[in-house]
Design a protein around this motif. Structure first.
Motif, short mmCIF file in Angstrom:
data_model
loop_
_atom_site.label_atom_id
_atom_site.label_comp_id
_atom_site.label_asym_id
_atom_site.label_seq_id
_atom_site.Cartn_x
_atom_site.Cartn_y
_atom_site.Cartn_z
N GLU A 132 4.40 41.21 1.66
CA GLU A 132 4.79 41.91 0.44
C GLU A 132 6.29 42.21 0.43
O GLU A 132 6.94 42.11 -0.62
CB GLU A 132 3.99 43.21 0.32
CG GLU A 132 2.51 42.98 0.04
CD GLU A 132 1.74 44.28 -0.06
OE1 GLU A 132 2.39 45.35 0.02
OE2 GLU A 132 0.52 44.24 -0.21
N ARG A 140 6.54 46.32 -7.66
CA ARG A 140 6.09 45.98 -6.31
C ARG A 140 6.58 46.99 -5.28
O ARG A 140 5.88 47.29 -4.31
CB ARG A 140 6.57 44.57 -5.95
CG ARG A 140 5.81 43.45 -6.65
CD ARG A 140 6.35 42.09 -6.26
NE ARG A 140 5.57 41.03 -6.85
CZ ARG A 140 4.57 40.40 -6.25
NH1 ARG A 140 4.23 40.75 -5.03
NH2 ARG A 140 3.92 39.43 -6.85
N LEU A 179 4.10 49.04 -2.83
CA LEU A 179 4.27 48.94 -1.38
C LEU A 179 4.38 50.31 -0.74
O LEU A 179 3.82 50.55 0.34
CB LEU A 179 5.51 48.10 -1.07
CG LEU A 179 5.80 47.82 0.40
CD1 LEU A 179 4.65 47.05 1.03
CD2 LEU A 179 7.11 47.04 0.55
#
Length: 291
Positions: free
Chosen positions: A97, A208, A212
């Motif tokens: 990620e 994102r 995360l």
């Protein structure tokens, strides 16, 4: 007929022979029926499995043998070995990620740099070459390869197609499609399109980044729970073997296999729910060799 069936070396050998025969039969049926071919844009599943085995296979095998020696449970030994082998795939993912986040941020920065360079009056090919010098390390090797293709007199459209294959990213395909359209038509408006695409990439990177940050604590909690659940029965087999003596039988191993199957199924399901799907590729072509 009642009574427990004790696992003996002969019985384990018979079970292994049965599994081998069943696997061979499955492979024979697969070879006769065949598998549907899918267009590949990267390493296939077999190649990825080989990489996994080379990197963590020895550790997983050693842990599995150790568990087998301690508990005498072949099902537990195989399960723990697979757990160690695929630990990153089941409970990790932070590294992938972070790499995807860095790639999106690098793409946004490169798109903005390309737009600013073209605003100064440079052509598309000159802007691509100039933008590589300040590109992020996550993107620079692919840009240098693109520049080498252009210097080798490869047409801009073909070079951009190869660049898209190298990146293998749906977000990058949007930028490359805009560049290919401009390379064919040489019309105005590219700078505005690049600005919009850079803003979209920034928004995706922010999303994102928040996801995360939220997952880091949850991922650590899941890893702790899995470690405790795995260590508890192994510890009982070492310090209180009488309590787990039923698992030494064939029926006990069957029950353990059923429990582990449900457990692994739940983990895989949770992993799929927690995975952020990557954007689908828009530029999918037959792989070619560019020299």
């Amino acid at each position: 007929m009642s009574g427990n069936v004790v696992l003996t070396p002969q019985l384990l050998l018979a079970l292994l022979a049965g599994l081998t025969a069943g696997g061979g039969l499955a492979l024979m049926i697969a070879s006769l029926i065949g598998w549907p071919r899918r267009q590949r844009t990267g390493p296939n599943a077999a190649q990825q499995l080989v990489v996994f085995a080379r990197r963590r296979g020895w550790v997983a095998g050693g842990v599995g043998v150790l568990v087998l020696l301690v508990t005498r449970w072949p099902v537990a030994a195989i399960g723990v070995a697979l757990l160690v082998l695929f630990w990153d795939r089941l409970f990790g993912g932070a590294k992938e990620e972070k790499a995807a986040l860095a790639r999106i941020e690098a793409l946004a920065s490169w798109t903005e740099s390309l737009r600013d360079t073209m605003s100064a009056g440079a052509g598309l090919e000159q802007a691509v070459q100039a933008s590589a010098r300040a590109a992020d390390p996550a993107l620079r090797p692919h840009l240098l390869t693109l520049i080498d293709r252009l210097r080798a007199k490869t047409s801009l459209g073909v070079a951009l197609d190869a660049f898209a294959d190298d990146l293998n990213d749906g977000s990058a395909d949007l930028v490359i499609i805009a560049l290919k359209d401009n390379a064919r038509q040489r019309g105005p408006g590219l700078r505005d399109v690049l600005s919009e695409l850079a803003e979209t990439a920034r928004d995706e990177a922010d999303m994102r980044r928040r996801i995360l940050a939220q997952r880091s604590g949850t991922r650590r909690s899941v890893q702790i729970v899995i470690g405790v659940i795995t260590a508890f029965p192994i510890g009982m087999a070492v310090f209180n073997p009488a309590y787990v003596e039923p698992y030494q039988t064939l029926q006990g191993q069957g029950v353990l296999l059923l429990v582990m199957a449900f457990f692994v199924g739940g983990l895989v399901w949770l992993r799929r729910l927690s995975t952020v799907p990557a954007p689908d590729r828009l530029l999918i072509r037959q792989q070619e060799v560019y020299r």
